[in-house]
Design an enzyme around this catalytic site. Structure first.
Site, PDB file in Angstrom:
ATOM      1  N   HIS A  19       0.833  -1.205   0.000  1.00  0.00           N
ATOM      2  CA  HIS A  19       0.000   0.000   0.000  1.00  0.00           C
ATOM      3  C   HIS A  19       0.866   1.253   0.000  1.00  0.00           C
ATOM      4  CE1 HIS A  19       0.790   0.582   4.243  1.00  0.00           C
ATOM      5  NE2 HIS A  19       0.201  -0.548   4.589  1.00  0.00           N
ATOM      6  N   HIS A  22       3.909   1.492   2.374  1.00  0.00           N
ATOM      7  CA  HIS A  22       5.075   0.716   1.922  1.00  0.00           C
ATOM      8  C   HIS A  22       5.744   1.420   0.748  1.00  0.00           C
ATOM      9  CE1 HIS A  22       2.283  -2.703   3.335  1.00  0.00           C
ATOM     10  NE2 HIS A  22       3.204  -2.577   4.264  1.00  0.00           N
ATOM     11  N   CYS A 127      -0.027 -10.744  22.087  1.00  0.00           N
ATOM     12  CA  CYS A 127      -0.920 -10.334  20.995  1.00  0.00           C
ATOM     13  C   CYS A 127      -0.446 -11.012  19.716  1.00  0.00           C
ATOM     14  CB  CYS A 127      -0.895  -8.815  20.804  1.00  0.00           C
ATOM     15  SG  CYS A 127      -1.782  -8.330  19.293  1.00  0.00           S
ATOM     16  N   CYS A 130       0.452  -8.458  16.845  1.00  0.00           N
ATOM     17  CA  CYS A 130       1.754  -7.789  16.936  1.00  0.00           C
ATOM     18  C   CYS A 130       2.890  -8.788  17.057  1.00  0.00           C
ATOM     19  CB  CYS A 130       1.830  -6.891  18.169  1.00  0.00           C
ATOM     20  SG  CYS A 130       0.570  -5.642  18.224  1.00  0.00           S
ATOM     21  N   CYS A 144      -4.735  -5.296  23.657  1.00  0.00           N
ATOM     22  CA  CYS A 144      -3.554  -4.840  22.929  1.00  0.00           C
ATOM     23  C   CYS A 144      -3.716  -3.354  22.614  1.00  0.00           C
ATOM     24  CB  CYS A 144      -3.408  -5.623  21.628  1.00  0.00           C
ATOM     25  SG  CYS A 144      -2.284  -4.833  20.471  1.00  0.00           S
ATOM     26  N   HIS A 147      -4.002  -3.135  18.542  1.00  0.00           N
ATOM     27  CA  HIS A 147      -5.138  -3.756  17.847  1.00  0.00           C
ATOM     28  C   HIS A 147      -6.458  -3.625  18.614  1.00  0.00           C
ATOM     29  CE1 HIS A 147      -1.739  -5.729  15.837  1.00  0.00           C
ATOM     30  NE2 HIS A 147      -2.558  -5.824  14.820  1.00  0.00           N
ATOM     31  N   LYS A 304      -6.620   7.289   9.773  1.00  0.00           N
ATOM     32  CA  LYS A 304      -5.620   6.243   9.785  1.00  0.00           C
ATOM     33  C   LYS A 304      -5.964   5.236   8.688  1.00  0.00           C
ATOM     34  CE  LYS A 304      -3.435   2.957  12.722  1.00  0.00           C
ATOM     35  NZ  LYS A 304      -3.339   2.113  13.819  1.00  0.00           N
ATOM     36  N   LYS A 307      -7.637  -1.578   7.262  1.00  0.00           N
ATOM     37  CA  LYS A 307      -8.516  -2.466   6.507  1.00  0.00           C
ATOM     38  C   LYS A 307      -9.957  -2.285   6.930  1.00  0.00           C
ATOM     39  CE  LYS A 307      -5.522  -6.201   5.083  1.00  0.00           C
ATOM     40  NZ  LYS A 307      -4.925  -7.443   5.545  1.00  0.00           N
TER      41      LYS A 307
HETATM   42  O1  ME8 Z   1       6.621  -3.947  10.244  1.00  0.00           O
HETATM   43  N1  ME8 Z   1       2.680   5.570   6.565  1.00  0.00           N
HETATM   44  O2  ME8 Z   1       6.315  -4.801   8.122  1.00  0.00           O
HETATM   45  P1  ME8 Z   1       5.055  -3.983   7.592  1.00  0.00           P
HETATM   46  C1  ME8 Z   1       3.984   5.469   6.264  1.00  0.00           C
HETATM   47  N2  ME8 Z   1       7.861  -6.831   8.673  1.00  0.00           N
HETATM   48  N3  ME8 Z   1       4.636   4.299   6.166  1.00  0.00           N
HETATM   49  C2  ME8 Z   1       3.954   3.179   6.391  1.00  0.00           C
HETATM   50  C3  ME8 Z   1       2.584   3.208   6.721  1.00  0.00           C
HETATM   51  C4  ME8 Z   1       1.942   4.476   6.794  1.00  0.00           C
HETATM   52  N4  ME8 Z   1       0.661   4.622   7.077  1.00  0.00           N
HETATM   53  N5  ME8 Z   1       2.177   1.934   6.889  1.00  0.00           N
HETATM   54  C5  ME8 Z   1       3.261   1.142   6.665  1.00  0.00           C
HETATM   55  C6  ME8 Z   1       6.877  -4.754   9.366  1.00  0.00           C
HETATM   56  N6  ME8 Z   1       4.336   1.878   6.349  1.00  0.00           N
HETATM   57  C7  ME8 Z   1       8.001  -5.734   9.558  1.00  0.00           C
HETATM   58  C8  ME8 Z   1       9.315  -5.017   9.351  1.00  0.00           C
HETATM   59  S1  ME8 Z   1      11.972  -4.961   9.245  1.00  0.00           S
HETATM   60  C9  ME8 Z   1      13.232  -5.943   9.741  1.00  0.00           C
HETATM   61  C10 ME8 Z   1      10.530  -5.861   9.572  1.00  0.00           C
HETATM   62  C11 ME8 Z   1       5.667   1.374   5.983  1.00  0.00           C
HETATM   63  O3  ME8 Z   1       4.627  -4.677   6.344  1.00  0.00           O
HETATM   64  C12 ME8 Z   1       6.731   1.888   6.922  1.00  0.00           C
HETATM   65  O4  ME8 Z   1       7.978   1.758   6.298  1.00  0.00           O
HETATM   66  O5  ME8 Z   1       4.072  -3.788   8.661  1.00  0.00           O
HETATM   67  C13 ME8 Z   1       6.617   0.904   8.055  1.00  0.00           C
HETATM   68  O6  ME8 Z   1       7.743   0.942   8.918  1.00  0.00           O
HETATM   69  C14 ME8 Z   1       6.507  -0.383   7.286  1.00  0.00           C
HETATM   70  O7  ME8 Z   1       5.678  -0.031   6.153  1.00  0.00           O
HETATM   71  C15 ME8 Z   1       5.880  -1.524   8.060  1.00  0.00           C
HETATM   72  O8  ME8 Z   1       5.695  -2.590   7.161  1.00  0.00           O
END
Ligand code: ME8
Length: 646
Positions: A19, A22, A127, A130, A144, A147, A304, A307
């Site tokens: 999304h 990311h 949780c 998380c 949590c 969540h 925010k 989903k």
């Molecule tokens: O946490 N605004 O993965 P994840 C800005 N797998 N950036 C955002 C965002 C938002 N609303 N939502 C997500 C994980 N991101 C772990 C990480 S690393 C060793 C393991 C981006 O799929 C942002 O970079 O939940 C955030 O830190 C990341 O997606 C979390 O991705």
């Protein structure tokens, strides 16, 4: 001399589709590595997917798939998204790849041998969302805090990493390296976490509860806790300690993440790296990363992204509709690195029309059209005048601003610096009026000087814009006959002496018409032509007026005031001091629009508290009654912050 640079994004969970959030982090990493490559550095950019753990296993079960099949499908989807956006990652790591599991197991073995890991008992509130236990202090109403779902009490024997032994070392390190975690607000947050005792970290999960993970090399009844596994991707992608790629890039490592995963990256990870260094007989800080760069969160039209609200913005969608460059430009320009920002299609179209179509697109179209039309009879350019000198200065200023901003990951400020120059160049065209010069044969040398300056400036923009809007920058370079790869070192104005062959380039960014923001912008412009009338008849003396202290102030930071639709909290500089000023302009300006602007403030106003924030002054703005258009007063020419206005 070329430097080495290594930048990582988080590896994204494969239980979710890519999304906007990311995409943002990955676009930032792409922009930064493009910038470093432009500067001549050997820049390595890593991204990938995080594929183990409860969360992924549970979502696969719900989808009726094996975790591996789901990971294969979704990891490919992330990769397709980044390819569609033209992101130039150097490597794409997946935590189910053998090259990763091998390094994780090797590291676990080394830490076990070094006595950094022990078997212990643990009971706690867990949780599943998380993938972590919560302490009593963190739990909100038995749920949590993230969540808001009930937690499960779990008691089990597990392996623990002796993280607690690193607490005072970590505090000292963060205190000794002020920019290790940046911007500063996140460094403060980490130091805040570290005021509580740091506990040992449970790094295993019994296979009876979770099969989907990397088996511990010293006890195969357990798999590795997903965070311990995931963080190691940053090393395993380089082959781990001992590999030549590791030796080359790791010392230059910088991470980029959002604030949601600050704790694992600012606390677990440095401790893990310190333990690993110790196990290898090196000083604790030997493997520590250079910087952890933390950005804020995107909200979607004020909400925010989630989903359950159904407002998750797919990663590629804005690019499909408006082009990759417009998307990149918007997210890079709109979010002040470190603060939250809001995404809306209207705001994106507004920026596309104003900054890209008007400011940049028109400049390039005007300059290339003028050059293409008048180049045939070009002679030797006449002498440089004050107008050209000021353009050269503006370009040098833009480079300084850009380089400084990029050094601090302040993408927004970097773009603002380039757009200052674009504004100056548009004013240069207006002031020199090449079309009028062309009518007078005696002015031919002057015309040629102006055309050369424009060609030079367009060439410069084709270089400095490359990291941000690569497609447009490439078109610009082609239009002025560039054939070699761009180099930042060539972004210097004032060296071009002869007109290159230039092709007319119009429609670089076509305007997007009839959107809401477009109409609003037109309305605001129309309102400016028809002043609402000066009301009130009471006159004041010059002395009364002089009691009002008006000053130029530079906006350093801006953010929304919590729970208020109208108010923005601005941090402004008056030269010798900084102040907080609350302004009722949130419905007219996005915070990022204001940063870097010079405004006019009433400096001797009695302080007032608005929505809990103390305001030390007032920002001047004009507005119309009927349709509520509003414009903040800015300066026609530059003046230093603190300058008196009278
Ligand atoms: O946490 N605004 O993965 P994840 C800005 N797998 N950036 C955002 C965002 C938002 N609303 N939502 C997500 C994980 N991101 C772990 C990480 S690393 C060793 C393991 C981006 O799929 C942002 O970079 O939940 C955030 O830190 C990341 O997606 C979390 O991705």
């Amino acid at each position: 001399m070329s430097g080495i640079f290594y930048l990582t994004t988080p590896i994204y969970y494969v239980n979710d589709a890519p999304h906007l959030g990311h995409a943002y982090t990955t676009i930032l990493a792409d922009t930064m590595t493009r910038y470093r490559r432009l500067a001549g550095d050997d820049a390595y950019f890593l991204t990938g997917t995080d594929e183990h753990g409860d969360k992924v296993a549970q979502s696969a079960a719900r989808a009726g798939m094996s975790p591996q099949a789901q990971a294969d499908r979704n990891s490919a989807e992330f990769r397709r998204a980044w390819d569609a956006l033209g992101l130039r990652y150097s490597d794409y790591i997946r935590t189910t790849e053998e090259r990763h599991t091998k390094v994780v197991q090797a590291i676990l073995g080394q830490l076990w041998d070094a006595g950094e890991i022990y078997l212990g008992k643990y009971g706690g509130h867990y949780c599943y969302g998380c993938e972590r236990f919560y302490t009593d202090k963190e739990i909100v109403d038995g749920k949590c805090p993230d969540h808001l779902t009930p937690l499960t009490w779990i008691e089990e024997e597990n392996y623990f990493f002796r993280m607690s032994t690193y607490q005072s070392w970590l505090i000292d390190t963060i205190q000794g390296r002020p920019d290790l975690v940046r911007p500063e607000r996140y460094r403060n947050e980490v130091l805040g976490f570290l005021r509580d005792p740091l506990l040992d970290l449970s790094i295993s999960r019994p296979r009876t509860r979770l099969e989907w993970g990397i088996p511990l090399p010293f006890d195969d009844k357990y798999v590795t806790y997903v965070w311990f596994d995931a963080l190691i991707n940053y090393l395993s992608a380089l082959g781990g300690p001992g590999d030549p790629r590791f030796e080359k890039y790791w010392p230059a490592c910088q991470h980029m993440i959002a604030k949601d995963i600050l704790k694992p990256h600012a606390i677990y990870w440095p401790c893990m790296l310190a333990a690993l260094a110790t196990a290898h007989g090196k000083p604790r800080e030997a493997y520590l990363y250079q910087h952890l760069n933390v950005h804020g969160y995107w909200t979607i039209e004020g909400q925010k992204m989630s989903k359950s609200l159904g407002n998750v913005f797919p990663a590629v969608a804005p690019a499909e509709k408006y082009g990759v460059d417009a998307y990149r430009y918007f997210v890079l320009r709109e979010m002040v690195f470190g603060l939250d920002a809001d995404f809306s299609e209207g705001a994106m179209v507004g920026r596309l029309n104003a900054d890209l179509a008007n400011d940049l697109g028109n400049l390039v179209a005007r300059a290339t059209t003028l050059i293409a039309s008048y180049a045939a009879e070009a002679a030797a350019p006449g002498p440089v005048t004050a107008d050209e000198e000021s353009v050269v200065r503006a370009a040098a200023e833009a480079r300084r601003g850009l380089d400084e901003a990029m050094g601090e990951f302040a993408f927004q400020r970097g773009l603002a610096a380039i757009w200052e120059l674009i504004g100056a160049l548009n004013r240069y065209v207006d002031a020199t009026q090449p079309w009028a010069l062309a009518k007078k044969p005696a002015e031919r040398p002057r015309l040629d000087r102006v055309l050369v300056t424009l060609a030079d400036a367009v060439g410069y923009l084709g270089i400095v814009l490359d990291p941000f809007v690569p497609e447009a920058a490439a078109k610009i370079r082609t239009a002025i006959g560039g054939t070699t790869p761009p180099r930042l070192a060539d972004a210097v104005l004032g060296r071009l002496e002869r007109l290159p062959a230039v092709q007319k380039l119009s429609g670089l960014f076509p305007r997007v018409g009839d959107s809401k923001s477009d109409k609003e912008a037109r309305k605001a412009v129309a309102a400016m032509d028809t002043p609402a009338g000066v009301d009130g008849h009471q006159r004041i003396t010059i002395d009364e007026f002089s009691r009002i202290q008006l000053r130029v102030a530079e906006v350093i930071a801006a953010e929304a005031v919590a729970k208020s639709k109208k108010l923005l909290k601005l941090t402004v500089s008056l030269g010798s001091e900084q102040r907080t000023i609350v302004a009722g302009i949130a419905q007219h300006y996005a915070p990022a629009d204001l940063v870097g602007k010079k405004v006019v403030v009433v400096a001797n106003l009695e302080p007032a508290t608005l929505m809990g924030v103390q305001s030390q002054g007032m920002v001047l703005a004009g507005s119309t009654e009927g349709d509520g258009a509003l414009a903040v007063l800015t300066l026609d020419r530059d003046l230093p912050p603190g300058a008196r206005v009278r």
